[in-house]
Design an enzyme around this catalytic site. Structure first.
Site, PDB file in Angstrom:
ATOM      1  N   GLU A 150      -1.695  82.062  84.730  1.00  0.00           N
ATOM      2  CA  GLU A 150      -2.776  81.067  84.746  1.00  0.00           C
ATOM      3  C   GLU A 150      -3.045  80.511  86.142  1.00  0.00           C
ATOM      4  O   GLU A 150      -3.386  79.342  86.292  1.00  0.00           O
ATOM      5  CB  GLU A 150      -2.444  79.912  83.789  1.00  0.00           C
ATOM      6  CG  GLU A 150      -2.394  80.311  82.335  1.00  0.00           C
ATOM      7  CD  GLU A 150      -2.366  79.098  81.406  1.00  0.00           C
ATOM      8  OE1 GLU A 150      -1.918  78.026  81.836  1.00  0.00           O
ATOM      9  OE2 GLU A 150      -2.805  79.245  80.255  1.00  0.00           O
ATOM     10  N   GLU A 192      -2.482  84.271  75.103  1.00  0.00           N
ATOM     11  CA  GLU A 192      -1.863  83.088  74.497  1.00  0.00           C
ATOM     12  C   GLU A 192      -2.817  82.453  73.505  1.00  0.00           C
ATOM     13  O   GLU A 192      -3.772  81.785  73.898  1.00  0.00           O
ATOM     14  CB  GLU A 192      -1.478  82.040  75.553  1.00  0.00           C
ATOM     15  CG  GLU A 192      -0.299  82.422  76.405  1.00  0.00           C
ATOM     16  CD  GLU A 192       0.094  81.320  77.400  1.00  0.00           C
ATOM     17  OE1 GLU A 192      -0.166  80.123  77.132  1.00  0.00           O
ATOM     18  OE2 GLU A 192       0.653  81.677  78.452  1.00  0.00           O
TER      19      GLU A 192
HETATM   20  C1  GAL Z   1      -0.113  77.631  79.059  1.00  0.00           C
HETATM   21  C2  GAL Z   1       1.007  78.332  79.816  1.00  0.00           C
HETATM   22  C3  GAL Z   1       2.221  78.524  78.924  1.00  0.00           C
HETATM   23  C4  GAL Z   1       2.543  77.253  78.197  1.00  0.00           C
HETATM   24  C5  GAL Z   1       1.321  76.775  77.434  1.00  0.00           C
HETATM   25  C6  GAL Z   1       1.527  75.489  76.701  1.00  0.00           C
HETATM   26  O1  GAL Z   1      -0.988  77.047  79.951  1.00  0.00           O
HETATM   27  O2  GAL Z   1       0.588  79.573  80.288  1.00  0.00           O
HETATM   28  O3  GAL Z   1       3.293  78.940  79.697  1.00  0.00           O
HETATM   29  O4  GAL Z   1       2.936  76.304  79.115  1.00  0.00           O
HETATM   30  O5  GAL Z   1       0.283  76.541  78.308  1.00  0.00           O
HETATM   31  O6  GAL Z   1       2.520  75.605  75.776  1.00  0.00           O
END
Ligand code: GAL
Length: 856
Positions: free
Chosen positions: A189, A258
């Site tokens: 990110e 994600e």
């Molecule tokens: C995203 C990040 C993950 C985790 C998630 C929140 O921004 O890539 O590693 O932190 O947010 O749980």
């Protein structure tokens, strides 16, 4: 295209035979992984893949096979994990890949289950992990600047990334070598924050991409949330929804790395959860709009053992409301409904891989996507209205679409699943408190389920006790001082009082302490004068209180504690902690600024130095007495206990304690902090899944402790006697803690006549006739269990939720006997939801069947 579809099974059979031959010959077959604009292409075939994040150090090696098998049974093809640099290289150049840190063993366990791996090396990982996964020593390299075009940083990042790649290659784990790794990620990110780094940030990003590619893994690399990720890296999406995302080139597939299945918990925060109907909607929308790879973050969240949680204030539980809960048990109906969604999407795979979707409006806020070519056709019908259900016409047929839902039609005709209609069962998870006394509450004698011996204790002294303490003028930032070797840093000074000082009001003075956080305790002349803490939203502390001073020398000892180091944001690595001042005494006639006085510093606790947490090292510090001090700060406690019988997951309820860390047989189960409460407001009684989700939308446990239960992995326990050590910072009563086991309570389901048939009644997209109507299915959670009783059954208009169902006005008199007949004595049963079986208790109403059963 029909020819392709027909050829596929033949090809698969040939491939399987070849694989078998190679396996018999002892060789691993190399898999070729590439991509095109539609999908990842594995051995020449585009694939629709479902992935889930499981972080190996957040559970234990003995838990891995079970969790991974449940992921496979839940319909996952790929397991995604980050690689956590700090645990693999705690000291520069000294690598550790043992036990819970055995990355290769984890990847092999995934391979053994027949699943693929997406290895997100980072090595910056965020992940609510301490310091975003960076080892602290990195910060002390001269001239280093993190995550930008900086030679020292790039050299270290490249060295570690290459080390991971080499380790994986050495074990033959890349697909190109016959292993399971089909994909890898570099950075994480960065695009969310790279503007803060300006042009050097862009240069670094391009360098990182090139560096990754140069490592020659033979599989594609991704960068998530990086719109300008250079070719051949695939830029991917992270978020609660990614259906509107498009990659930065027509040659790249639409991938979602994600999909947040819930959200993380902070100490001091309420407990977040995400309704499965919304998660399923997001998933279906993604595949509807051209996506072919999505990953649940998290599929199993697990536990932040040791001091691994990021922060500040990330809790020890990393449950995440994931489909597999913190303890490794399936969370229903989340796990089951998503399994059904995955099956429905897989039924569409033959169409999804041969063509792009075409979209047609089905009216306001309603949309059809059709994947059609030759004789293959799959369709997704979406109602993206957050309020109203709709009836739409598609291909000349009428379809009822509940608000905020997607119906999946693998043959463009039959709805095999609607994301808002749950066919899967619901189970209630229970924490059963174990009896550790042989006297029941009514005074009678019983056999205890667990033996807990008496407590010994050791006092942690206030202030400086170690020889290596450093004295210096002025206040020092904490992380630069401790290098995170401990949560704790003592700041000690003293003042001599004559009695006429301007900062005195009689014998009192107002003490002000300003700290960057995270937790502060103030001791005056060895006695606690107060404490304060920051929060996840602001760790800053400004404490002030009148204190009592005595003539002569007065000791001021300030204990500053961190609760997980920052893991997110531009320059997060430079976020400080500790008492940077001002620290000031004031009275009516003046003030004394102590900020630049002489301060003596001690890193960590004496008990940490003495390894009091490790009971294998005897220490004379421990006092065994019948009575032990309670509700007193800075104290170590120790007891012995027998492990709970059976194999159910174990936890400790720390209610009664304040804040601290706990060790079982010398292994840390993380920080505990049951006195840190969630805010009174912001929670909802029942969360409406309709409409856009965000991390504050569905919260529970307002006004209650954020976390009372702390997982003790079974593998930390041994037969016979086990040691439990606590370091208590604030004060508590260890006799109040209890041991619990996690079990599944009732098994319930509620299915209506309007639901599609169980997804298992569809075996291919070509099956054009719906053979079965809706059915309610129940299955006992554990092997060897059978349904022993039906606690509730109603066909008609029942209401309520599992554990509290009630009959509606319309209710069949035969429901209980029909369900008993079908289900008692078997491990799983299926009951058709139809008036044919139950009689028709009322006409003109859509009826449903609700059942609650017990297994034993
Ligand atoms: C995203 C990040 C993950 C985790 C998630 C929140 O921004 O890539 O590693 O932190 O947010 O749980």
């Amino acid at each position: 295209m029909a020819a392709t579809a027909r050829l596929l099974p033949a090809f698969a059979a040939a491939a399987a035979a070849l694989l078998l031959l190679l396996c018999l010959a002892g060789g691993a077959r190399a898999t070729n992984v590439t991509y095109d604009h539609r999908a990842l292409v594995i051995d020449g075939v585009r694939r629709v893949l479902v992935s889930g994040s499981i972080h190996y150090p957040r559970s234990t090696p003995d838990m891995w096979p079970g969790i991974i098998q449940k992921a496979k049974d839940g319909g996952l093809d790929v397991i995604e994990t980050y690689v956590f640099w700090d645990i693999h290289e705690p000291v520069r150049g000294q690598y550790d890949f043992e036990g819970r840190k055995d990355l290769a063993a984890f990847v092999k366990t995934v391979a053994d289950a027949g699943l693929y791996v997406h290895l997100r090396i980072g090595p910056y990982v965020c992940a609510e992990w301490n310091y975003g996964g960076f080892p602290l020593w990195l910060h002390f390299i001269p001239g280093i600047k993190f995550r930008t075009d900086n030679e020292p940083f790039k050299a270290e990042m490249q060295r570690f990334t290459a080390k991971v790649v080499d380790t994986m290659k050495g074990a033959g784990l890349y697909a190109s070598q016959g292993g399971p790794i089909i994909l890898s990620q570099i950075e994480n990110e960065y695009g969310n924050i790279d503007s803060a780094y300006g042009a050097p940030g862009k240069a670094y990003m391009r360098w990182a991409a090139g560096m990754a590619v140069s490592l020659d893994t033979g599989v594609p690399w991704v960068m998530c949330q990086q719109t300008d990720a250079p070719d051949p890296l695939i830029n991917t999406c992270n978020g609660f929804y990614c259906d509107q995302f498009t990659p930065n080139s027509a040659a790249k597939p639409k991938m979602w790395t994600e999909n947040w299945s819930g959200w993380f918990l902070s100490f001091g925060g309420a407990v977040p959860y995400r309704p499965v109907e919304d998660l399923a909607f997001a998933v279906a929308r993604f595949y509807q709009r051209g996506g072919t790879f999505q990953n649940y973050y998290m599929y199993h969240g697990g536990t932040n053992l040791d001091r691994s949680s990021g922060g500040p204030f990330i809790a020890t539980s990393y449950d995440y409301d994931a489909p597999i809960d913190e303890y490794g048990l399936v969370r229903e109906p989340k796990w089951g409904h998503l399994r059904d969604v995955h099956k429905a999407i897989k039924l569409c795979e033959p169409a999804l891989i041969v063509t792009d979707p075409s979209y047609t409006s089905l009216g306001p806020n309603a949309e059809a996507a059709v994947y059609k070519t030759g004789s293959v056709c799959a369709a997704f019908l979406a109602n993206i209205d957050g309020q109203s259900d709709k009836t739409v016409t598609f291909n000349g047929r009428m379809y009822r679409l509940p608000a905020w839902s997607v119906s999946i039609l693998p043959d463009c005709k039959n709805v095999v699943l609607n994301t808002a209609q749950i066919n899967s069962q619901v189970t209630s998870s229970e924490m059963r408190y174990l009896e550790s006394s042989n006297v029941a509450s009514d005074g009678s004698f019983i056999t205890p389920e667990l033996a807990v011996s008496g407590w010994s204790y050791a006092i942690e002294p206030v202030g400086i006790t170690k020889d290596n303490a450093l004295t210096k003028a002025g206040l020092m930032e904490q992380i630069n001082t401790t290098a995170d070797a401990s949560d704790f840093l003592w700041y000690s000074t003293s003042i001599t009082v004559k009695g006429d000082e301007p900062y005195l009001n009689g014998s009192q003075s107002n003490l002000v302490v300003n700290s960057l956080g995270h937790v502060l305790q103030v001791y005056i002349n060895g006695k606690i004068a107060g404490s304060a803490q920051g929060s996840a939203s602001s760790s800053l502390i400004s404490w002030q209180k009148p204190i009592e001073l005595v003539p002569g020398k007065n000791k001021i000892d300030l204990l500053s504690a961190t609760v997980g180091l920052s893991n997110y944001g531009a320059f997060f690595d430079l976020v400080g902690a500790g008492i940077t001042g001002p620290v000031k005494l004031s009275g009516t006639n003046g003030a004394l600024d102590l900020s630049s006085a002489e301060w003596t510093y001690q890193i960590g606790l004496r008990g940490e130095d003495l390894h009091l947490y490790d009971p294998s090292e005897a220490s004379p510090e421990w006092v065994s007495a019948n009575a032990y001090p309670i509700n007193q700060p800075l104290i170590w406690y120790k007891t012995k206990f027998t492990p709970p019988a059976g194999d159910d997951p174990v936890a400790i309820d720390f209610t009664g304690m304040g804040k601290g860390e706990a060790w079982v047989n010398g292994q840390s189960i993380g920080r505990y902090w049951p006195t840190n409460l969630a805010p009174q407001s912001g929670c909802v009684n029942s969360c409406n899944y309709r409409g856009s989700y965000n991390s504050n939308k569905c919260l529970k446990k307002c006004g209650q402790p954020s976390q009372t239960l702390y997982h003790v992995p079974r593998s930390f326990l041994q037969p016979g006697s086990n040691d439990l050590v606590l370091f208590e910072q604030f004060g508590g009563d260890p006799s109040k803690i209890s041991f619990v086991i996690r079990q599944t309570g009732s098994v319930c389901a509620q299915v209506s006549e309007a639901h599609p048939a169980q997804i298992d009644s569809w075996n291919s997209s070509q099956q054009t006739m719906q053979r079965y109507g809706p059915a309610l299915r129940l299955e006992c959670p554990k092997d060897g269990q059978v349904i022993s009783s039906i606690k509730f059954a109603s066909f008609g208009t029942p209401s309520g939720t599992c554990g509290s169902y009630s009959h509606g006005e319309c209710s069949s008199t035969q429901a209980l006997s029909v369900v008993q007949e079908a289900c008692i004595g078997v491990s799983s049963c299926s009951v058709p939801v139809s008036s044919t079986y139950f009689g028709n208790p009322c006409t003109g109403v859509t009826k449903s069947l609700a059942v609650e059963a017990a297994c034993s």
